[in-house]
Design an enzyme around this catalytic site. Structure first.
Site, PDB file in Angstrom:
ATOM      1  CG  ASN A   1     -49.911 -32.390 -48.000  1.00 41.71           C
ATOM      2  OD1 ASN A   1     -49.525 -32.913 -49.287  1.00 41.71           O
ATOM      3  ND2 ASN A   1     -51.234 -32.350 -47.686  1.00 41.71           N
TER       4      ASN A   1
ATOM      5  CD  GLU B   1     -55.469 -37.458 -44.755  1.00 41.64           C
ATOM      6  OE1 GLU B   1     -55.071 -37.346 -43.575  1.00 41.64           O
ATOM      7  OE2 GLU B   1     -56.063 -36.374 -45.480  1.00 41.64           O
TER       8      GLU B   1
ATOM      9  CG  ASP C   1     -56.110 -42.033 -43.216  1.00 41.80           C
ATOM     10  OD1 ASP C   1     -56.968 -41.030 -43.602  1.00 41.80           O
ATOM     11  OD2 ASP C   1     -55.252 -41.963 -42.552  1.00 41.80           O
ATOM     12  CB  ILE C   2     -52.309 -41.757 -47.260  1.00 39.46           C
ATOM     13  CG1 ILE C   2     -52.614 -42.091 -48.583  1.00 39.46           C
ATOM     14  CG2 ILE C   2     -50.670 -41.413 -47.437  1.00 39.46           C
ATOM     15  CD1 ILE C   2     -52.550 -41.273 -49.828  1.00 39.46           C
TER      16      ILE C   2
ATOM     17  CG  HIS D   1     -50.414 -28.539 -50.340  1.00 43.11           C
ATOM     18  ND1 HIS D   1     -51.535 -29.335 -49.417  1.00 43.11           N
ATOM     19  CD2 HIS D   1     -50.148 -27.640 -49.276  1.00 43.11           C
ATOM     20  CE1 HIS D   1     -51.558 -28.785 -48.215  1.00 43.11           C
ATOM     21  NE2 HIS D   1     -50.708 -27.787 -48.138  1.00 43.11           N
TER      22      HIS D   1
END
Length: 537
Positions: free
Chosen positions: A422, A457, A414-415, A427
């Site tokens: 964002n 993500e 997971d980022i 985006h």
């Protein structure tokens, strides 16, 4: 210019020729190292490249390169040309290649004690008037496993291309100082090669239609105006290089005539396809399960059944519903041919088969089938497997691990703080971060590993035949390298990190594996993010 400075410039010029040839040797060895079966095919290429390196290095008094190249030549010449590459010879060659790689390091890198990084790509050449942009691009490209070189003049670029054909060239339209001088340079370079080099043109001025047509005619795949940032360029360079090798089409042929079947096998193998030939229609189910073909070729009339009946049986299995089926027959009645295709077939070839017609048909059908399959199973933004297909592949690998009594690991990534990316940069930049991580993972994991975009993500990775400690170490190394990568956003740059959870399969279902990896990922988040946690089963 003084005599001393002229001499130094000449020395640097010769040194570049030697190091460029050294990298040709390294790249050729990399082809063999990725696939040992290709040793025989690339042996002469490696011999020729190494011999050329030794001659250059001796002429220009670069003893380190000359000694390393001579060592490689001795090993190659002692090994019979018709013998496969055994473990002992491979180890000797690898040691010699490592010595050459160390000789090729820049002076500032010579104190680095890590194993030399071997690039998996042939080079990307950069010819830009903006030196700062060129250097920035090189740094970014090296993070993604590319080898990139920048050039100050058209002469240097031409010389490098003569020594080693690049994967692609990023060219300033006016490189050299005058209008369209860069295009003229590319026109001259392309004349020297049998197959064109893909070119990405950049321009500070909005080119006229005449300029753009001229750029396109000499191999220009892209024409950027205004200049774009490194992130966009790297995505384009990835598109026009051969990083993603096209796998051979897997073709299943059912023909009751052994002579015809043997002919088909020979034709397909010569075309670089992987063929599986059967002459008994009753073997079709086992062959489908074992071979998992992308294209099926069926004889129309066989003892005991027809090709149309076999096609109907094949179409009853959902996973082969969209696989192209091509009929072979001496039948020249168009009405009967159309009827046959209405019963599950996609094409009809009349015997005797023209090999060129057959291969063209298979390529066209195979390319379209792969495109349609990709739309169904891949994420449109990153090109990775989508959530549903990732879980399907996990189930398949669990079955394989159970059958072969092998280890299996599953990881979730997971980022970190992706919403902040964002919100801060927009985006489109967030999407580019997702694509950069997907590219990073694809280039650093094995072909046998499966990478999916799990959602948003989140990414999922399936690592067959991998021990838990190895999975953790590999993903931790990727995490460290990715955190160093500068993500471009206009005139700003920023870093992104990710958290990861890894678990090992322990005879449990895929759902349990996913839940355990998710909990390990959550633990990584709790421990401050930017780390890898191995689950306790």
């Amino acid at each position: 210019m003084s005599d001393a400075s002229q001499k130094e410039k000449l020395r640097q010029h010769f040194a570049r020729r030697v190091t460029t040839q050294a990298r040709v040797v390294l790249d050729t060895w990399q082809k063999i190292h990725i696939n040992n079966d290709s040793f025989t095919a690339h042996r002469e290429e490696l011999l020729f490249a190494s011999d050329k390196l030794v001659r250059y290095a001796q002429r220009f008094e670069m003893s380190g390169h000359a000694d390393a190249g001579s060592h490689i030549l001795r090993i190659l010449r002692a090994w019979p040309a018709d013998m496969p590459l055994d473990d002992s010879t491979e180890r000797q060659l690898q040691d010699a290649i490592d010595a050459l790689a160390r000789s090729t390091l820049r002076r500032t890198d010579q104190s680095n004690t890590e194993a030399p990084h071997q690039f998996r790509r042939t080079p990307v050449y950069i010819a830009l008037a903006n030196v700062e942009m060129a250097n920035r691009l090189i740094r970014q490209l090296e993070f993604f496993g590319f080898r990139a070189s920048a050039f100050d003049s058209a002469e240097e670029l031409a010389e490098a291309c003569a020594l080693h054909k690049p994967e692609t060239i990023l060219m300033d339209v006016s490189f050299g100082g005058s209008m369209n001088a860069g295009i003229a340079t590319i026109e001259h370079l392309q004349e020297r090669h049998d197959t064109p080099i893909p070119i990405i043109f950049m321009s500070d001025e909005d080119g006229t239609i005449q300029t753009r047509l001229r750029a396109s005619r000499c191999g220009g795949e892209e024409f950027f105006y205004p200049a774009v940032d490194p992130g966009q360029l790297i995505e384009k360079i990835e598109t026009y290089t051969h990083g993603n090798t096209v796998e051979p089409y897997r073709v299943l042929v059912l023909d009751d005539s052994r002579a015809q079947a043997k002919f088909m096998e020979t034709v397909l193998k010569r075309a670089g396809m992987t063929a599986h030939i059967i002459t008994d229609p009753m073997e079709i189910i086992d062959s489908l399960d074992m071979f998992s073909p992308e294209i099926i070729v069926l004889d129309m009339y066989m003892p005991g059944c027809t090709g149309m009946e076999i096609a109907r049986v094949i179409r009853q299995q959902d996973r082969f519903h969209s696989v192209p089926i091509i009929y072979l027959s001496a039948e020249d009645d168009v009405t009967k041919q159309l009827h046959a295709m209405s019963l599950g077939g996609d094409d009809f070839l009349t015997k005797p088969i023209d090999p060129k017609h057959l291969i063209a048909t298979l390529h066209n059908r195979g390319r379209r089938a792969r495109s349609l399959l990709a739309l169904m199973i891949r994420d449109s933004l990153t090109g990775l497997y989508n959530h549903t297909h990732t879980l399907y592949l996990l189930d398949q690998e669990i079955v394989r691990a159970r059958q072969k009594n092998q280890s299996l690991c599953f990881a979730m990534i997971d980022i970190d703080y992706f919403k902040k990316v964002n919100d801060t940069f927009g985006h489109p930049i967030g999407d580019r971060v997702l694509r950069s991580l997907s590219m990073f993972l694809k280039q650093r994991l094995r072909k046998t590993d499966h990478i999916g975009r799990y959602g948003g993500e989140e990414f999922a990775i399936i690592l067959p035949d991998t021990r838990p400690s190895d999975a953790r170490n590999v993903l931790n190394e990727i995490r460290e390298r990715f955190s160093e990568l500068l993500q471009p956003a206009g005139d700003r740059e920023f870093n992104v990190t990710f958290s990861c959870g890894v678990t090992a399969w322990d005879n449990d279902p895929s759902q349990t594996l996913c839940e355990r990896a998710d909990r390990a990922l959550y633990t990584s988040k709790e421990h401050g993010r930017n780390c890898v946690t191995l689950a306790n089963n």
